[in-house]
Design a protein around this motif. Structure first.
Motif, short mmCIF file in Angstrom:
data_model
loop_
_atom_site.label_atom_id
_atom_site.label_comp_id
_atom_site.label_asym_id
_atom_site.label_seq_id
_atom_site.Cartn_x
_atom_site.Cartn_y
_atom_site.Cartn_z
N TYR A 26 -5.81 0.87 5.73
CA TYR A 26 -5.20 -0.45 5.77
C TYR A 26 -4.36 -0.59 7.04
CZ TYR A 26 -6.19 -0.54 0.73
OH TYR A 26 -6.79 -0.49 -0.51
N VAL A 27 -4.65 -1.63 7.83
CA VAL A 27 -3.79 -1.97 8.96
C VAL A 27 -2.71 -2.90 8.43
CG1 VAL A 27 -3.67 -3.20 11.15
CG2 VAL A 27 -5.61 -1.70 10.67
N VAL A 28 -1.45 -2.48 8.56
CA VAL A 28 -0.36 -3.28 7.97
C VAL A 28 0.53 -3.92 9.02
CG1 VAL A 28 -0.38 -1.92 5.85
CG2 VAL A 28 1.18 -1.28 7.69
N ASP A 29 0.40 -3.51 10.26
CA ASP A 29 1.22 -4.13 11.30
C ASP A 29 0.45 -4.12 12.62
OD1 ASP A 29 3.23 -5.34 12.67
OD2 ASP A 29 4.77 -3.84 12.26
N VAL A 30 0.16 -5.29 13.16
CA VAL A 30 -0.59 -5.43 14.41
C VAL A 30 0.17 -6.36 15.35
CG1 VAL A 30 -2.81 -5.96 15.47
CG2 VAL A 30 -2.71 -5.36 13.05
N ARG A 31 0.31 -5.94 16.59
CA ARG A 31 0.84 -6.83 17.63
C ARG A 31 -0.15 -6.82 18.78
NH1 ARG A 31 5.97 -8.50 16.90
NH2 ARG A 31 6.25 -9.03 19.09
N ILE A 32 -0.52 -8.00 19.24
CA ILE A 32 -1.47 -8.13 20.34
C ILE A 32 -0.87 -9.08 21.37
CG2 ILE A 32 -3.78 -8.85 21.05
CD1 ILE A 32 -4.74 -8.15 18.23
N VAL B 27 0.86 -1.18 0.00
CA VAL B 27 0.00 0.00 0.00
C VAL B 27 0.90 1.23 0.00
CG1 VAL B 27 -1.79 1.28 1.22
CG2 VAL B 27 -1.78 -1.23 1.30
N ASN B 28 0.64 2.13 -0.93
CA ASN B 28 1.42 3.36 -0.99
C ASN B 28 0.81 4.38 -0.02
OD1 ASN B 28 3.25 5.28 -1.74
ND2 ASN B 28 2.26 5.80 -3.68
N PRO B 29 1.51 4.68 1.08
CA PRO B 29 0.86 5.48 2.13
C PRO B 29 0.87 6.99 1.83
CG PRO B 29 3.08 4.87 2.81
CD PRO B 29 2.85 4.22 1.47
N LYS B 30 -0.25 7.61 2.19
CA LYS B 30 -0.29 9.06 2.24
C LYS B 30 -0.10 9.52 3.68
CE LYS B 30 -3.08 13.10 0.95
NZ LYS B 30 -4.38 13.59 0.42
N TYR B 31 -0.73 8.81 4.62
CA TYR B 31 -0.57 9.11 6.04
C TYR B 31 -0.38 7.80 6.80
CZ TYR B 31 -2.85 13.48 4.62
OH TYR B 31 -3.18 14.64 3.99
N GLU B 32 0.38 7.87 7.89
CA GLU B 32 0.58 6.73 8.78
C GLU B 32 0.12 7.10 10.19
OE1 GLU B 32 4.65 5.50 8.51
OE2 GLU B 32 4.28 4.33 6.71
N ILE B 33 -0.75 6.26 10.75
CA ILE B 33 -1.38 6.54 12.04
C ILE B 33 -1.07 5.41 13.01
CG2 ILE B 33 -3.62 6.89 13.18
CD1 ILE B 33 -4.66 7.79 10.43
#
Length: 688
Positions: free
Chosen positions: A678-684, A570-576
């Protein structure tokens, strides 16, 4: 509630450890009870005395023939346990343990405290302390001062709880100077049993208490505190001075959320979220209580200032702006009327300047005029005493004004004014000493008023349902397959992904390209730190080359690649960043802010309780720099904020409904140029 009620309204008191030795705690408490005018029965206990301060003294608790509502224990630590057992045999349900030397001094004291608490709980009794200084009820029909501080408090309608006995004593010793009044005071010490929640719940239902003031060094059960607010049980103003701002309340854990959260940051956010006032110091703590006790709530933030001195007025105006208040724009009619009332060289603009010769009549007439102006929500009068005008006359004349708008007075008089005013004022309204004080009070009253309305009218996220999704993993970091199921259940937009063993890397479908390749090892927390992420891979050759490079990077750090995570590029415009964790006291916490690898550097984040309402999510977004950008700046189009709000809400709900989740970290949540999330990295991380 009777056990709590008996701390403040006992009809009989037993003082275990009463003493005939002056200056001892057992003597001073009994003396204060007597001299303050307690209306109930008093049973001193001392095995070596027959009479103390004209009271018959009992040699043991067992000798007392009547019912005991409240037991106060001041014996040496070595005989505390036996004394508590004797009180329980007498069916005493409320005990104040003044004696110190328990968990605050080490393991031996902690064990003794644990045993005593077990004894009282098994007997169905409530215990205040240990290591505390007692209780006061200043109301006329009780008149109880069961502390070892000699001051005699004047009656008010504030309840004051102090975790620190020394600070409580300092406040009590300053009463003649500060003119603080209250209905109840209690020192809770170690909070082995009774804590702030128990007392606040009781005060919320006591008609004698209008305002609640707390000095705390820790929250015993912050989540219970929150749920009482959400359930509508707390409706009176609560003002808290919380010490320990610079101490971290939690360790940095596996996530950015854990690393960026401190107990003080959480306390600040939670209190503001639920309309609980946090004072910076004792002056603000009790000034705010005086505000609630003596003045009507302001309906808005527009303030008019009247003064006879320029410098203090400037300090006042600076503080108004700092507190988010504004100077009222006076109507033309108001200004014309004021001009006729003041000296020709004075100013009818806001602040209204009466000059040093402004007398009682002028101050009063000007303020009466300002009260009528619809653009004025509150008035601050500042008087610096000159030779030719009496401070008392000015202050008392302004006190006589009847108004549904608050009129705060600041006086800078000669020293003898204060005692004269206390003795001779007909109205006895508070007069403040610093020009900055009223701005703090108005701001705090508005926080309570505005939040209280919103909290009562709004729906919060479900706080009762648990187990919205059944997590099958037993402990530690969730694997990717479990994360996929969890994200699907809570509509968290996880990017198209596939988990492969290293030898399966050649089997990836061609429609996955372009893709992102991530190396996985359960011991590697932040993949970028081991160069384990390769972006925008366009074909199989690039994929194989990237996989070998990641393997080498892992080995340089002493790891092996356990698996590869392949994700749609995914080509990001913003990262949150959206994160969450479970605070030891306040329960589930949600975090929002700027994401990416520089998240700790920029520290553009906001924290709130997961028990959110719509207004809270809006506030989270607009209070960050990235949130303002997402809403559109310099002609840029705003992103779809509704989608973002739903993701935040769903993440908070996931934390509420799954108490086994210790923390989660979504970083980054990407917004692309087409406004897709798009959620691209999740740690739980879940508890064992």
């Amino acid at each position: 509630m009777d056990s709590i009620k008996n701390f403040f309204y006992p009809e009989s008191i037993c003082i275990v450890g009463a003493s005939s030795k002056e200056k001892s705690i057992g003597y001073e408490i009994l003396k204060n009870i007597k001299e303050y005018g307690y209306k109930g029965k008093i049973f001193p206990v001392n095995p070596r005395a027959d009479e103390i301060l004209s009271y018959k003294c009992f040699h043991s608790i067992e000798e007392i023939p009547e019912k005991i509502d409240l037991g106060i224990v001041v014996v040496p630590k070595q005989i505390v346990e036996d004394s508590i057992i004797s009180l329980m045999k007498k069916n005493v349900k409320s005990v104040i343990l003044v004696t110190a030397g328990f968990k605050e001094v080490g393991k031996e004291g902690e064990e003794l405290e644990r045993r005593i608490l077990e004894i009282t709980k098994n007997a169905g009794a409530k215990l205040v302390g240990p290591n505390c200084m007692g209780v006061i009820n200043a109301l006329d029909d009780v008149r109880l001062n069961a502390t070892f501080v000699a001051e005699k408090p004047e009656k008010g309608s504030t309840g004051f709880l102090s975790q620190s006995g020394a600070l409580g004593a300092a406040v009590l010793n300053s009463l003649r100077e500060t003119d603080i009044k209250f209905a109840h005071f209690i020192s809770v010490g170690n909070k082995a049993d009774v804590n702030e929640n128990d007392i606040v719940e009781f005060w919320q239902n006591d008609d004698n208490i209008r305002t609640i003031v707390l000095y705390l060094e820790s929250f015993s059960d912050g989540e219970r505190f929150i749920k009482n607010i959400l359930d509508g049980k707390f409706h009176k103003p609560i003002i808290i001075l919380k010490a320990g701002r610079t101490l971290s309340g939690m360790k940095a854990a596996i996530s950015h959320t854990g690393a960026m959260s401190t107990q003080d940051r959480v306390v600040d956010s939670i209190l503001k979220q639920f309309g609980i006032i946090r004072a910076e110091n004792l002056n603000e703590l009790f000034n705010t209580a005086k505000g609630f006790e003596n003045f009507p709530l302001p309906k808005g933030n527009k303030v008019a200032v009247v003064t006879n001195a320029g410098g203090p007025a400037i300090l006042c105006v600076d503080k108004l702006e700092k507190e988010g208040l504004i100077l009222s724009t006076l109507s033309n009619e108001t200004k014309e009327t004021v001009k006729k009332l003041i000296h020709p060289e004075g100013s009818a603009e806001n602040p209204v300047d009466l000059l040093p010769n402004g007398d009682a009549q002028t101050f009063t007439n000007v303020i009466k005029t300002l009260v009528k102006d619809e653009n004025v929500d509150a008035i601050i009068s500042i008087f610096v005493e000159p030779v030719m005008v009496s401070a008392f006359d000015v202050i008392e004349s302004i006190n006589s004004i009847e108004s549904n708008k608050p009129i705060f007075q600041v006086a800078m008089p000669l020293p003898e004014f204060w005692q004269y005013y206390k003795l001779n004022s007909k109205y006895k309204k508070p007069v403040f000493r610093n020009p900055e004080d009223p701005a703090e009070i108005i701001s705090n009253m508005l926080l309570y008023s505005n939040k209280n309305k919103v909290i009562r009218k709004s729906e919060f996220l479900n706080r009762h349902k648990v187990g919205g999704y059944r997590i099958t993993s037993k402990s530690g970091i969730l694997d990717h397959n479990e994360i996929e199921k969890l994200c699907k259940h809570y509509n968290i937009p996880l990017v198209k992904s596939k988990l492969l063993l290293p030898e399966e890397i050649k089997n990836i479908e061609k429609d996955f390209f372009p893709l992102v390749l991530k190396g996985i090892n359960k011991n590697v927390i932040h993949k970028t730190e081991v160069n384990a992420v390769m972006l925008n891979i366009k074909n199989e050759d690039e994929l194989l080359k990237a996989s070998e490079e990641i393997k080498v990077n892992f080995r340089h750090k002493g790891y092996e690649v356990e698996a590869f995570l392949i994700q749609q590029y995914v080509n990001p415009k913003y990262e949150i960043l959206i994160g969450g964790y479970r605070d030891n006291s306040f329960g589930p916490i949600i975090m929002f802010g700027l994401g990416g690898k520089y998240v700790e550097v920029y520290d553009d984040i906001v924290i709130k309780s997961c028990y959110l309402k719509g207004e809270d999510i809006d506030e989270m977004i607009v209070s960050t720099k990235i949130g303002k950008i997402l809403k559109g700046v310099r002609g840029e189009k705003a992103v779809n904020i509704d989608d973002l709000k739903n993701i935040i809400k769903n993440c908070a709900l996931m934390m509420i409904e799954n108490p086994e989740i210790l923390e989660f970290d979504i970083n980054p949540l990407i917004i692309d140029k087409e406004d897709n999330y798009y959620v691209v990295d999740v740690r739980i991380n879940i508890k064992v």
